[in-house]
Structures are given as structure tokens and as C-alpha cells.
Design an enzyme around this catalytic site. Structure first.
Site, PDB file in Angstrom:
ATOM      1  N   CYS A 257       0.810  -1.224   0.000  1.00  0.00           N
ATOM      2  CA  CYS A 257       0.000   0.000   0.000  1.00  0.00           C
ATOM      3  C   CYS A 257       0.841   1.270   0.000  1.00  0.00           C
ATOM      4  O   CYS A 257       0.343   2.345  -0.336  1.00  0.00           O
ATOM      5  CB  CYS A 257      -0.950   0.006   1.195  1.00  0.00           C
ATOM      6  SG  CYS A 257      -0.109  -0.169   2.788  1.00  0.00           S
ATOM      7  N   SER A 562       5.724  51.379  47.093  1.00  0.00           N
ATOM      8  CA  SER A 562       5.183  51.913  45.841  1.00  0.00           C
ATOM      9  C   SER A 562       6.266  52.218  44.808  1.00  0.00           C
ATOM     10  O   SER A 562       6.169  51.766  43.658  1.00  0.00           O
ATOM     11  CB  SER A 562       4.328  53.154  46.125  1.00  0.00           C
ATOM     12  OG  SER A 562       3.170  52.787  46.860  1.00  0.00           O
ATOM     13  N   THR A 613      11.131  52.582  54.088  1.00  0.00           N
ATOM     14  CA  THR A 613      10.146  52.217  55.103  1.00  0.00           C
ATOM     15  C   THR A 613      10.390  50.765  55.467  1.00  0.00           C
ATOM     16  O   THR A 613      11.004  50.016  54.711  1.00  0.00           O
ATOM     17  CB  THR A 613       8.698  52.375  54.601  1.00  0.00           C
ATOM     18  OG1 THR A 613       8.504  51.514  53.469  1.00  0.00           O
ATOM     19  CG2 THR A 613       8.393  53.813  54.211  1.00  0.00           C
ATOM     20  N   HIS A 750      -2.495  49.999  53.236  1.00  0.00           N
ATOM     21  CA  HIS A 750      -2.292  48.554  53.094  1.00  0.00           C
ATOM     22  C   HIS A 750      -1.914  47.880  54.414  1.00  0.00           C
ATOM     23  O   HIS A 750      -2.527  46.877  54.808  1.00  0.00           O
ATOM     24  CB  HIS A 750      -1.207  48.300  52.046  1.00  0.00           C
ATOM     25  CG  HIS A 750      -0.896  46.847  51.853  1.00  0.00           C
ATOM     26  ND1 HIS A 750      -1.781  45.962  51.277  1.00  0.00           N
ATOM     27  CD2 HIS A 750       0.209  46.114  52.192  1.00  0.00           C
ATOM     28  CE1 HIS A 750      -1.236  44.749  51.247  1.00  0.00           C
ATOM     29  NE2 HIS A 750      -0.036  44.820  51.799  1.00  0.00           N
TER      30      HIS A 750
END
EC number: 1.1.1.1
Length: 883
Positions: A257, A562, A613, A750
Site C-alpha cells: 500500500c 510603591s 520604610t 495597606h
């Protein structure tokens, strides 16, 4: 004399079903016996069976040739040899019994089990070799096999199966390990395929047979038809290509085949290739002969009305080229191997471009590479999807392009496709006589079928823990005046300082610039001092644009959390401008397996974090919190690529911090350390850091707030960084999840928000939950015991875990009160009605927060809503229930 009784179709069906049932019941008995065989016994059986078939390969080939009248005896003998030799050699060292693989690192053990009784369907094209092949791979995998042979090859197929069976039984296999239907019929084959005792169907045959196998409602290893093109591109070795294609197409008269059905030749080499092709006894038919050939092979002529329904004349399969020509009505020279017909296109209008399973091949001219690939693709898609395609070229890139374009599982390069397809001769494909076509050909298997396809592989997974880590900045400097490191840091010439207005006004920025000016080299610096509390993504974007214009080699983040958070994301956007912010904020279960992979940073710049901080710990963490104020959202971003290169923890920078700020940030430190200590990801490495940070907070925070003395401020500054080191690697929990969302909605401070929530979270996590977290690092729930450890360390009542939890929650609340924090949200100026209206939404958002997955118990939305509502009044007034 009485008339012979006529057998009705129903009676014929019942007889077939009875016969098949007897075979399958015997096979099921054999299956249980085969399960008892060990690997050594199995390999011995296969070896003896293969040698027996090998010894008879010639007589079996002759039997097949004489019975079917198709193919070439010598080639059938070769196929038998292939089944006995290549297939067995390939699976010789394959483990198929019991434990076949163990991996102590992954904890996986693989156990091989037989699939069960196999139904074997064989074709007339390869009757003996396929019977040998399927018998041997079934024996190797301890599966009894029951065959339904093609009626036209019943005797030769049974001959092959009998030789294998008898040798296997003599070597120790159970009786009935190999069986077959003795009276072939469609009814018997259907009964076998549909029998409930049959586990799987191993089908090789035409499309109708394969489709029937797949419709039986059980696993089937069926393979589809081929329509194989061979594209000969102009850079090909022409002599080799012609030789290979002739050898392949003429092998067993084209019955494999995987054999070529059309050769597509570039126009530049067309004439040369055709001449070479003809030298191997290939006969090119003329126009009249082509029409006769089409009529005989398919019952239609090219471009006729009924071309679409053309069917292959089964009589031509495996017949010699001379016989086919004679039957078609024309003569060819004696010794002609192949009949070649020049065609104008691929498709229904040219019936000879269909699969022919005979020494008949279509020949097409390609005008270009693109045309050659297109025609090859069309061939495969013309009833040969998924099977095979061949290309002959010296261009490796073209081979890849060809492989991408054609929908064929096997792409065979510079080789005869008959042998290239079945594998292990011209290439490293698995040796097989059953070739899967994948989903292209609607097959369940997309490879050459082998023994492995007849195994159930069971996996035993031992419990394991993921490899853990400690990832921190490469350097951390501390003690008073440690900012002097800026004088000595290497490769600092262009510095961008990211900070806020307070740092400018308080003179801290000048102190940093002073250290840079003391360097031996001239430093150019750019200042971005517009970072606001809870920095917004728009601020980050503005800073990034300035950074891109300035092109720094060093970024200094100066200030509280931040400026450091904003600077981290600016750093990311600067070094990797293609990154999408929405990708950064996606939640993950395992930071190393997240859907979005953060790019590595540090190729353009180094990042120096200088906190002013004592709270966030951001100078040593891989985290940043960025706001989207337009939508009232806070996004915690986490990835170790955001870890600063250097941290400078100089207590001289926090001596003037106001007491109320020291109070808020100090409680943030306590929350960091507490959540890290009980986190799902806590380890021996983080626990010591977390406990030391908690100890430093309880010993120094009150004095730091009220007296602002150097000793307590230094200790709190150290505690902040130590807690940061702990939660950088153990992560946080739902106190931070809720604090992020409450802060975004109501703009609360926070650290103060965490202070109010922490006693509730301690009591929540300190209760044995009904619903535990998924895949925590701990092997039993121990948050209550760890809170007890903290209470004991602090000298609090902790005779039981329950007492320790209550003592510690109370101690946290009282510490907050002593340092002047109003420990409820009512006193933060928030309207009670508005608070309650948002409590459900905040709980949902907190659940989605990145900190929630590391919480020691699975946080439930209802529970977090209850905590949020109780916290409005404070722990003293409404401590909440144990959940």
C-alpha cells in the site's frame, strides 16, 4: 434422492456466530494463561515462533502466490523475511511484561498488560507476511489473536498462522494462542469484530473493512488506503530516483500500500528522468493504450462523464504489467516491469491517478516546485489521506516544506516508498506491515503499528513533592550607612532613579546622588519622582517611556513599596517591550508552570532596591502590586524575574519615618511573616526567617512607633527584609488577598488593612477545615499547630493548638491597639452600607487574587465575605465564628 437443504442467511449467521464464540472463549482461556508468562518466557516463545516462520518463508510465499495468483513469489518471500526478521529485531528488547520502567526521580512506574483478545483482519495483498506479523506482535504482548483471513488467501494465511502457533505452543505458549476462522465469510468476520470478548481489532484491508472495524464500538487499529505520490524535484539524483521508484513500484507487482501511484517530475529534468525510467523496462503507453488501460483498470476513460464513480478492477491487483496490458487490449515488450501513463492532472478526470495496487503508475510534469508540491498534495488528498508521500531532492529545506504541505503521516525522502513506508530498511520508521494514517485517514493510530499498540500501559504514580527553592537578590547589604555600596558597585554609568516626591522633599534622593557623585567615574542620572501611593499602570507607562529614552544601565528604586513596585514593572517593560500587562496579572497554581512565562531580566540593566520604610520587603521579593485605578483594581504581579539584583537595607533611612507610618508598615511586616510561616509553600528554609521576623516585630515595633530609637528602627528594618525573604519563597495568604481588594475599592492603607484582617485570618486558618487545599506542601493540615508554635515562642498560653490560635490572634489585635491603630474598618471612615454592598464582590475578587492559592486552607468565597463583614466592626466587637 432428497433435495439438498438450502441454508438460509439467518442459519448461516447463527452457524458463524457459534463458531466465532467458540474461538473467542478459547482465546479468553488462553489470555489468562498468557498473563502468567514472564518476559523471558515471552521472548523465548517469540524467538522460536519467528524462527519457525523464517524457516518456512519460501514455502509460505509460494503458497500465497499459488493460491492468490497475485504478486511475485520472490518478493512475497522477502516480505515474510521482513516480518520475521526486522519486526522481531525491532521489538527484541522491548519490555512487554509487568514492570517495564521505573523512574525514582519522577516516581513513575509503568506496568505493561495485554489488551486482551485481538481480532486480526488480513488482506489478500500480503496474506502470509501480515499473518506472521500480527501473530508475532500479539505473542510478544501476551494477547491471543483470532484471525479472519481474506477468503481468497484463506489457506496460505492459515498455513502461516499454523506454523507460528505450533512453534509458540512448543515453546511454552498456551493452546489457542493463535486461532482463525476456518470457514471465511462476511458473517463470521462481522461476528468476530463485534464479539464482546474481543478487546481490539487489528485490521489491514480496504477502506470498507477498516470502516467496519471502527464501527464496532471498541478500540480498533485500522489503517487506511494510500495514494502515494513521488515528487522528483530538479535537484534530485535522477539515476537513484528512477532506480528506487522502479524497484518500489514493481515489488510484488505493486501490492504494497505504500508503493508509488504517481511520479511527479520537474519539467527541467522530465525527459532525462523518463529516459532513465524506461531503461528499467518501464513501458510508457500512448494515447490509445492509455484509454484502453483506463477502461480495463477502472471501467472509465479520462474526462468521461462517469469518472467520479470509477472503481478499481480488483482483477488487476498484483498482476504483472504484461498481463494487464494484454487484458487491456495492447501488447508490450516481454519483461516489461511497469506500465506508465502520462496524465495532465490529478483527480477524478484522470482515473489512473487513483490507487491501483498494481505495476501501473501515473506520470505528471510539474512546472515548478510549487506545482510539484500541489500535485503531490492533491494525490494524497485523492483517497489517500494520511498514508505516505515521497520526495526526491537534494534540498533539505524543500523536504521540510513538502512535509508541512502534504497530509501524510509518512514523508519518505530519497527512498523507495514501498520500503520507506514499512520502515527499518531505508529509514528509522518502525518496521510494520500495518501503517496507520492518523486523523487524516480517520485512523486511531498515526504511526506504523507495532507491539506497543497492543499493550495497556498502567502508570503507578508515587506521591512526590515538587523541588523547592530559595531565590533572593544576589547581594543584600545592611547596617547603617550601607548606601555607600553605591560608590563601589560595578558598571554604573547611566542611572535612573525611581522614587516619589516625599523622598525628594526629605532629602533622601540627595543622599543617593551624593553617593553616586563620590564614584571614580562620572555618573549620568535621570530622576522619575512621580510615583504615587499604590502606583497606577499609567504611572508605570510614563516612567517606562522615560527609561526607554534615557537607556540606563542601572535602575535605583528608592522609597517604600510603591516606588519599588513601580520600578520593577518599568524594568520589565523597558527590557521586554512586547510584554502585555494583562498577561502579567494572570493567576497561577505553580509559579514555575504558569501559562505565561515571564522573560528573564538583567540583560540591559541591574536593579538596586533601597527601602526607606520598614514594611513591604519588596527589596528582596519577586512581587509588585500595581493598580488600575480606572477600574478600582489592584494587581499583585509575581515572578522571580522581578527579584532585584541588589538590596541595600540601610536603617539610617528610616529614622525619621512618622510613628503612624511605622505602625502601619510594622503590622504589614507581621502579616508577611505570619502568612509565610503557615503558607502551603512554607519550608524549613522560610520558617526560620518567618519566626525571627515575628519575634523582632513583637520585641521592637511598639518602641519603634513610640520612641523612634535607632535600635528598634534598625531591628524593624531588618525584620521587614527578613519577612520579605520568607514570603518571597513561601508566598502569602488571604489576609493580603483581601487587603489588596479592600485597598483598591476604599483606598485604605495597606499595612493597616492587614492589621485589621490578620486576627480573623489567624482564627480562620487555625481551624481544621472541612475542605482542604489542593496539593499543599504539608502532608497533613498543620496551620493550627504552627500558630501554636508562634504563641509558644512569644510566651503566650498555648497548651493546645486551639489555645495557641486564640492567644496569637488576640496578641496581634492587642499589639495593633497599643501602637495606635484603630483595629476596625468602621473607624477608617468607610460607610457601613457601602461596605456591605461591596463585601460579596470583594470576596470574589480576593479569591481570584494571586495570594489566595498559597493560603494554608482553601479559601471559600462565603467565608471571606463573612470575614470582611465582621472586620468592619473589629475583632474585639465581632471576632467572628470558627469556620
Amino acid at each position: 434422492m432428497a433435495d439438498k437443504k438450502t441454508v438460509t442467511p439467518e442459519e448461516k449467521k447463527l452457524v458463524a456466530e457459534k463458531h466465532v464464540d467458540e474461538l473467542v472463549q478459547k482465546a479468553l482461556v488462553a489470555l489468562e494463561e498468557m498473563r502468567k508468562l514472564n518476559q523471558e518466557q515471552v521472548d523465548y516463545i517469540v524467538a522460536k515462533a519467528s524462527v519457525a516462520a523464517l524457516d518456512a518463508h519460501g514455502e509460505l510465499a509460494l503458497h500465497a502466490f499459488e493460491e492468490t495468483g497475485r504478486g511475485v513469489f520472490e518478493d512475497k518471500a522477502t516480505k515474510n523475511l521482513f516480518a520475521c526478521e526486522h519486526v522481531v529485531n525491532n521489538m527484541r528488547h522491548t519490555k512487554t511484561v509487568g514492570v517495564i520502567e521505573e523512574d525514582d526521580v519522577t516516581g513513575l512506574t509503568l506496568i505493561a498488560e495485554p489488551v486482551g483478545v485481538v481480532c486480526g483482519i488480513t488482506p489478500t495483498t500480503n496474506p502470509t507476511s501480515t499473518a506472521i506479523f500480527k501473530s508475532l506482535i500479539s505473542l510478544k504482548t501476551r494477547n491471543p489473536i483470532v484471525f479472519a483471513f481474506h477468503p481468497s488467501a484463506q489457506e496460505s494465511s492459515a498455513h502461516a498462522a499454523r506454523i507460528v502457533r505450533d512453534a509458540a505452543i512448543a515453546a511454552g505458549a498456551p493452546e489457542n494462542c493463535v486461532q482463525w476462522i476456518t470457514q471465511p465469510s462476511m458473517e463470521a468476520t462481522s461476528a468476530l469484530m463485534n464479539h464482546e470478548g474481543v478487546a481490539t481489532i487489528l485490521a489491514t484491508g480496504g477502506n470498507a473493512m477498516v470502516k467496519a472495524a471502527y464501527s464496532c464500538g471498541k478500540p480498533a487499529l485500522g489503517v487506511g488506503a494510500g495514494n502515494v505520490p513521488a515528487y522528483v524535484e530538479k535537484s534530485a539524483n535522477i539515476r537513484q530516483a528512477a532506480h528506487d521508484i522502479v524497484m518500489s513500484k514493481s515489488f510484488d507487482n505493486g501490492m504494497v500500500c505504500a508503493s508509488e501511484q504517481a511520479v511527479i517530475i520537474d519539467k527541467e529534468i522530465y525527459d532525462e528522468f523518463v529516459a532513465e525510467f524506461k531503461s528499467y523496462h518501464t513501458y510508457f503507453v500512448n494515447k490509445k493504450e492509455k484509454a484502453l488501460l483506463e477502461e480495463f483498470c477502472f471501467g472509465v476513460k479520462a474526462n468521461s462523464k462517469n469518472c467520479a464513480g470509477a472503481k478499481l478492477n480488483a482483477d488487476i491487483v498484483g498482476k504483472p504489467a504484461t498481463w494487464i496490458a494484454e487484458q487491456a487490449g495492447f501488447t508490450v515488450p516481454e519483461g516489461t516491469n511497469i506500465l506508465a501513463a502520462e496524465c495532465k492532472e490529478v483527480g477524478e478526470n484522470e482515473p489512473l491517478t487513483r490507487e491501483k495496487l498494481s505495476p501501473v503508475i501515473a506520470v505528471l510534469k510539474s512546472e515548478s516546485r510549487e506545482d510539484g508540491i500541489t500535485k503531490a498534495r492533491q494525490m494524497v488528498e485523492f483517497n489517500g489521506l494520511g498514508h505516505s508521500a515521497a520526495i526526491h531532492t537534494a534540498d533539505e529545506e524543500l523536504t521540510k516544506e513538502f512535509g508541512k504541505a502534504v497530509k501524510a503521516i509518512r514523508v519518505i525522502c530519497n527512498s523507495p516508498s514501498t520500503f520507506g513506508g514499512i520502515g527499518d530498511v531505508y529509514n528509522a520508521f518502525l518496521p510494520s506491515l500495518t501503517l496507520g494514517c492518523g486523523s487524516y485517514g480517520r485512523n486511531s493510530v498515526g504511526d506504523n503499528v507495532s507491539a506497543i499498540n497492543l499493550l495497556n500501559i498502567k502508570k503507578v504514580g508515587r506521591r512526590r513533592n515538587n523541588m523547592q527553592w530559595m531565590k533572593l537578590p544576589s547581594k543584600t547589604y545592611f547596617e547603617r550607612d550601607s548606601i555607600q555600596y553605591l560608590q563601589k558597585c560595578r558598571d554604573v554609568e547611566r542611572v535612573m532613579i525611581v522614587t516619589d516626591h516625599a523622598m525628594v522633599e526629605l532629602g533622601f534622593l540627595d543622599r543617593i546622588i551624593e553617593q553616586l557623585d563620590l564614584r571614580r567615574n562620572k555618573v549620568v542620572y535621570q530622576i522619575f519622582a512621580d510615583v504615587e501611593p499604590d502606583p497606577d499602570i499609567t504611572t508605570v507607562n510614563r516612567g517606562t517611556e522615560i527609561m526607554r529614552a534615557f537607556k540606563p544601565d542601572t535602575i535605583i528604586a528608592l522609597g517604600g513599596g510603591s516606588p519599588m513596585d513601580a520600578a520593577k514593572v518599568m524594568w520589565l517593560f523597558y527590557e521586554q517591550p512586547e510584554v502585555d500587562f494583562r498577561d502579567l496579572v494572570q493567576k497561577f497554581m505553580d509559579i514555575r508552570k504558569r501559562a505565561f512565562k515571564f522573560p528573564l531580566l538583567g540583560k540591559k540593566t541591574k536593579f538596586i532596591a533601597i527601602p526607606t520604610t520598614s514594611g513591604t520587603g519588596s527589596e528582596v521579593t519577586p512581587f509588585a502590586v500595581i493598580s488600575d485605578k480606572a477600574n478600582n483594581r489592584k494587581y499583585p504581579i509575581a515572578d522571580y524575574s522581578l527579584t532585584p539584583t541588589v538590596a541595600i537595607v540601610d536603617p539610617a533611612l528610616v529614622l525619621t519615618v512618622p510613628g503612624f507610618v511605622a505602625a502601619d508598615t510594622g503590622m504589614d511586616v507581621l502579616t508577611h511573616a505570619t502568612e509565610a510561616y503557615v503558607s502551603q509553600m512554607a519550608s524549613d528554609y522560610t520558617d526560620g526567617l518567618a519566626l525571627q521576623a515575628i519575634k523582632l516585630v513583637f520585641e521592637n515595633l511598639e518602641s519603634s512607633v513610640k520612641n523612634a530609637d535607632f535600635h528598634s528602627r534598625e531591628k524593624m528594618h531588618n525584620a521587614s527584609t527578613i519577612a520579605g525573604m520568607a514570603f518571597a519563597n513561601a508566598f502569602l495568604g488571604i489576609s493580603h488577598s483581601m487587603a489588596h481588594k479592600i485597598g483598591a475599592q476604599f483606598h485604605t492603607i495597606h499595612g493597616r488593612t492587614n492589621a485589621i484582617l490578620l486576627p480573623y485570618v489567624i482564627r480562620y486558618n487555625g481551624t481544621r477545615p472541612a475542605k482542604t487545599a489542593t496539593w499543599p506542601k504539608y502532608n497533613y493540615y498543620r496551620a493550627d499547630e504552627k500558630y501554636q508554635d508562634i504563641a509558644r515562642m512569644l510566651g503566650l498560653p498555648a497548651s493546645t493548638p486551639e489555645e495557641g490560635v486564640e492567644s496569637y490572634a488576640k496578641a496581634v489585635y492587642e499589639l495593633g491597639e497599643r501602637i495606635g491603630i484603630q483595629m476596625n474598618f468602621r473607624d477608617q471612615g468607610i460607610d457601613e452600607k457601602e461596605w456591605k454592598e461591596h463585601s460579596r464582590e470583594l470576596a470574589f475578587l480576593a479569591y481570584e487574587d494571586q495570594c489566595s492559592p498559597a493560603n494554608p486552607r482553601l479559601p471559600m468565597v462565603d467565608h471571606m465575605q463573612e470575614i470582611i463583614e465582621d472586620a468592619y466592626y473589629g475583632y474585639k466587637e465581632r471576632p467572628g465564628r470558627r469556620k
